[in-house]
Design a protein around this motif. Structure first.
Motif, short mmCIF file in Angstrom:
data_model
loop_
_atom_site.label_atom_id
_atom_site.label_comp_id
_atom_site.label_asym_id
_atom_site.label_seq_id
_atom_site.Cartn_x
_atom_site.Cartn_y
_atom_site.Cartn_z
N PRO A 162 0.65 -13.04 0.51
CA PRO A 162 -1.23 -13.77 -0.29
C PRO A 162 -2.00 -12.02 -0.62
CG PRO A 162 -1.23 -13.24 2.10
CD PRO A 162 0.38 -13.16 1.57
N GLY A 163 -2.01 -12.49 -2.01
CA GLY A 163 -2.84 -11.48 -2.83
C GLY A 163 -0.83 -10.52 -2.97
N LYS A 207 -1.76 -6.46 -0.79
CA LYS A 207 -3.07 -6.51 -1.02
C LYS A 207 -3.98 -6.42 0.63
CE LYS A 207 -5.45 -4.43 -4.79
NZ LYS A 207 -6.73 -4.96 -5.60
N PRO A 208 -3.69 -7.99 0.97
CA PRO A 208 -4.24 -8.10 2.34
C PRO A 208 -3.71 -7.36 3.19
CG PRO A 208 -4.23 -9.98 0.71
CD PRO A 208 -3.25 -9.18 -0.04
#
Lengths: 289, 229
Positions: free
Chosen positions: B168-169, B217-218
Motif C-alpha cells: 500500500p502506497g 509510505k504507509p
C-alpha cells in the motif's frame, strides 16, 4: 437425562457463564444477553508480505475500547453488536540512528471505530448439533484515512455483509464437559475491497467448578482478490485490502460469579498476507443478564 | 461501577498507545565529489574546481577541502580549488577532507597541461544507469536509465521491471542515502508494477543524487533501491 441432553444443558450453562464471541451455533435464549466491555490492541513492528514472509515496518498500534453484546429477542433470533466506541491508531516517530534527527514525526488519531451489527438465527434448537445462520453488517464508522497522507486508519471505509453458518456440539474431554464449534462465512465487501471467505474452529471447557473457562480458537480469512490492488489504496495494519490470515487464539475467562467475569485473549497469526505479524491482545469485563 | 470501568479502559488506552521512537540505521559512507573534472588545461590558464561533500547520512555539508597538485611545477592549486597551469606536463590533483574520526577522505584524478589550446566545452547531455533491487521480501527488480534532457531528467524504467502490487502506497525517490527518504526528492507514487515506463523529473542535475529509492509510505519502510552508476 440422556447423554446428549446433558451436554446440551452444559452448553447453555457454559455459554451463560462465560460467553464467547458470537456464541457459535447457539443463539441466546429469549430475554437473555451477554455484554462485554473490552479493550483490544495490537502493536506491530512487522507485517506479513504478499508472499507470506515477514518484513519490518515502523511501529504501528491500534487500540479499540468498546462493547460487544448479544441479546436474545426470541428463542431463535439473537441480536449481535460490536461497537468500538473509542479507537486509537498511531505510528512511531522515525528517528535517525546516526544523528538522532527526527526524520518522520509519529502521528495518532482517535475516533469511533468500524462497528458490526447482526442477527443470528438458530436453525436447530435442543439438538445435538446446534446450527445457526448469522447475517452481520460491517459499518464503516471509523476513520479510513487519518493523519498526514491518510496513513492512519481506525476503519476500512467500506460497508460489508457477512453471511455465516455455525455448527456446534458438546463432547466429553476426559471427565470434563467441552464444546466445539466450526463456522464458515462469506463476506461481501464494497468500495473496491475484495470479498472474503471466513472460517474457524474453536473448542472450550470449564475448569475449577466453572470458575475458569479455557477456550482455544483457530480462525482465518481468505481473500478472493477480486477487488482493487492493495497497492492502489493506502490502508495498512488490519485494514489493508486483500489481506489474509490464519490465527491461533487462546482465551481464559474467570467467572467471578454467575453474572460477572473477566477475560483475557491472546492471538497470533500462524500465516498471513498484507497484515501485521505481531500478536494482538484483548481484556474485558463481561456480564450475563 | 460502569463509569469507573469506562474510565479505567480510557486511561489504559491512552497510556498504552503513546507515540514512541523507532530508530533506523541510516549511516552510509561519506562521499567527496569533484563536480567538474577536466582532463587537460592550457598553459597560462586557470580553472576553478568545485566539490560537494556528502556526510554520513547523505546530506550535503560544507567542509574544508584541501587541494594538492602532485607536480607543482606543472600546475598549482590554491585552497579554494583554483588551478593555474604553469608548464606543459602531467600531474594529478588530490582533493581531501578530514572526517570526524580524523581519517581522510580523498579524491584524485590526472590532468595534462599542454601548450595547445584547450576548449572546455559544456558537457553534453549525460546518461547514467543502474539496476533496481529489492531489499525486502516484496518483488522489485529491473534496470533503469537516468537521462538528461533540456531542463529535466527522464528516469526510464526498463521492460524487465517488476514490482509487487501488494504494497500500500509505494513511492519512488532520488536520494543520496538509500536507507532513508530524509533529504530525498520524491518523484511520485508507483502506479505501474511491470514493464517499461518513465518519470519526468524537472530542474534536477543528473549528478545530484546517487540512488533511486523505493519506499512504502504507509509502512514507512524501504522496499528497494538502485545505485545510479
Amino acid at each position: 437425562m440422556s447423554h446428549n441432553k446433558y451436554l446440551i444443558s452444559f452448553i447453555f450453562v457454559f455459554l451463560f457463564s462465560s460467553k464467547i464471541f458470537a456464541g457459535g451455533g447457539w443463539p441466546q435464549p429469549k430475554g437473555h444477553g451477554y455484554f462485554k466491555l473490552f479493550q483490544w490492541w495490537v502493536v506491530a513492528d512487522q507485517h506479513f508480505t504478499d508472499n507470506g514472509k515477514i518484513d519490518p515496518n515502523v511501529t504501528n498500534g491500534i487500540f479499540n475500547t468498546g462493547i460487544y453484546g448479544e441479546y436474545g429477542f426470541t428463542k431463535r433470533i439473537t441480536g449481535i453488536a460490536y461497537v468500538p466506541f473509542y479507537s486509537r491508531a498511531y505510528f512511531n516517530n522515525l528517528v535517525s540512528g546516526t544523528t538522532g534527527e527526527l526524520i518522520d514525526p509519529g502521528e495518532a488519531i482517535n475516533s469511533f471505530g468500524d462497528s458490526k451489527i447482526g442477527i443470528k438465527y438458530g436453525l436447530t434448537l435442543n439438538k445435538p448439533i446446534a446450527l445457526s445462520a448469522t447475517l452481520r453488517f460491517g459499518l464503516p464508522l471509523g476513520n479510513a484515512a487519518g493523519g498526514t497522507g491518510g496513513r492512519l486508519q481506525t476503519g476500512d471505509g467500506e460497508f460489508n455483509q457477512l453471511l455465516q453458518i455455525d455448527a456446534g456440539a458438546g463432547y466429553k474431554l476426559g471427565k470434563l464437559n467441552a464444546y466445539a464449534n466450526i463456522y464458515a462465512g462469506f463476506n461481501n465487501r464494497t468500495n473496491g475491497f475484495s470479498d472474503e471467505f471466513h472460517y474457524g474452529f474453536e473448542t472450550g471447557t470449564n475448569l475449577f467448578k466453572n470458575k475458569l473457562t479455557a477456550i482455544v480458537r483457530l480462525y482465518g480469512i481468505k481473500s478472493l482478490k477480486n477487488g482493487t490492488l492493495s497497492g492502489e489504496v493506502n490502508s495498512t495494519s488490519i485494514f489493508a485490502n486483500n489481506s489474509e490470515h490464519l490465527t491461533f487464539s487462546p482465551e481464559l475467562a474467570f467467572n467471578v460469579n454467575k453474572k460477572w467475569g473477566f477475560s483475557a485473549t491472546y492471538a497470533t497469526a500462524l500465516y498471513g498476507r498484507i497484515i501485521f505479524a505481531n500478536p494482538s491482545y484483548s481484556v474485558g469485563v463481561f456480564v450475563n443478564i | 461501577m460502569k463509569n469507573n470501568l469506562l474510565l479505567l479502559f480510557a486511561i489504559l488506552s491512552l497510556f498504552s498507545a503513546c507515540i514512541g521512537d523507532d530508530f533506523i540505521d541510516d549511516e552510509i559512507d561519506e562521499r567527496l565529489v569533484v563536480n567538474n573534472i577536466i582532463d587537460s588545461l592550457q598553459v597560462g590558464s586557470t580553472f576553478l574546481f568545485e566539490t560537494t561533500f556528502f556526510n554520513n547520512v547523505g546530506q550535503i555539508e560544507q567542509r574544508t577541502i584541501n587541494w594538492m597538485s602532485t607536480n607543482e611545477d606543472v600546475l598549482s592549486i590554491n585552497e579554494n580549488g583554483l588551478a593555474t597551469a604553469l608548464a606543459a606536463g602531467n600531474t594529478s590533483l588530490i582533493a581531501n577532507t578530514v572526517l570526524d574520526d580524523n581519517s581522510t577522505l580523498e579524491v584524485d584524478f590526472p590532468l595534462v597541461v599542454t601548450e595547445e589550446e584547450v576548449v572546455i566545452e559544456e558537457p553534453e547531455f549525460e546518461e547514467r544507469s543502474g539496476v533496481i533491487q529489492t531489499t525486502t521480501f516484496y518483488t522489485l527488480e529491473g534496470d533503469f536509465v537516468l537521462r538528461e534532457e533540456t531542463d529535466q531528467l527522464v528516469l526510464e524504467i526498463a521492460e524487465n521491471y517488476q514490482a509487487s502490487s501488494s504494497l500500500p502506497g509505494l513511492y519512488i525517490y532520488l536520494t543520496n542515502n538509500p536507507n532513508t527518504t530524509n533529504g530525498a526528492l520524491e518523484i511520485g507514487r508507483v502506479n505501474i508494477f511491470s514493464g517499461a515506463h518513465s518519470y519526468i523529473i524537472p530542474d534536477v542535475d543528473i549528478n545530484a543524487y546517487s540512488h533511486i529509492l523505493y519506499f512504502c509510505k504507509p509502512f514507512n519502510v524501504k522496499v528497494g533501491d538502485g545505485e545510479i552508476q
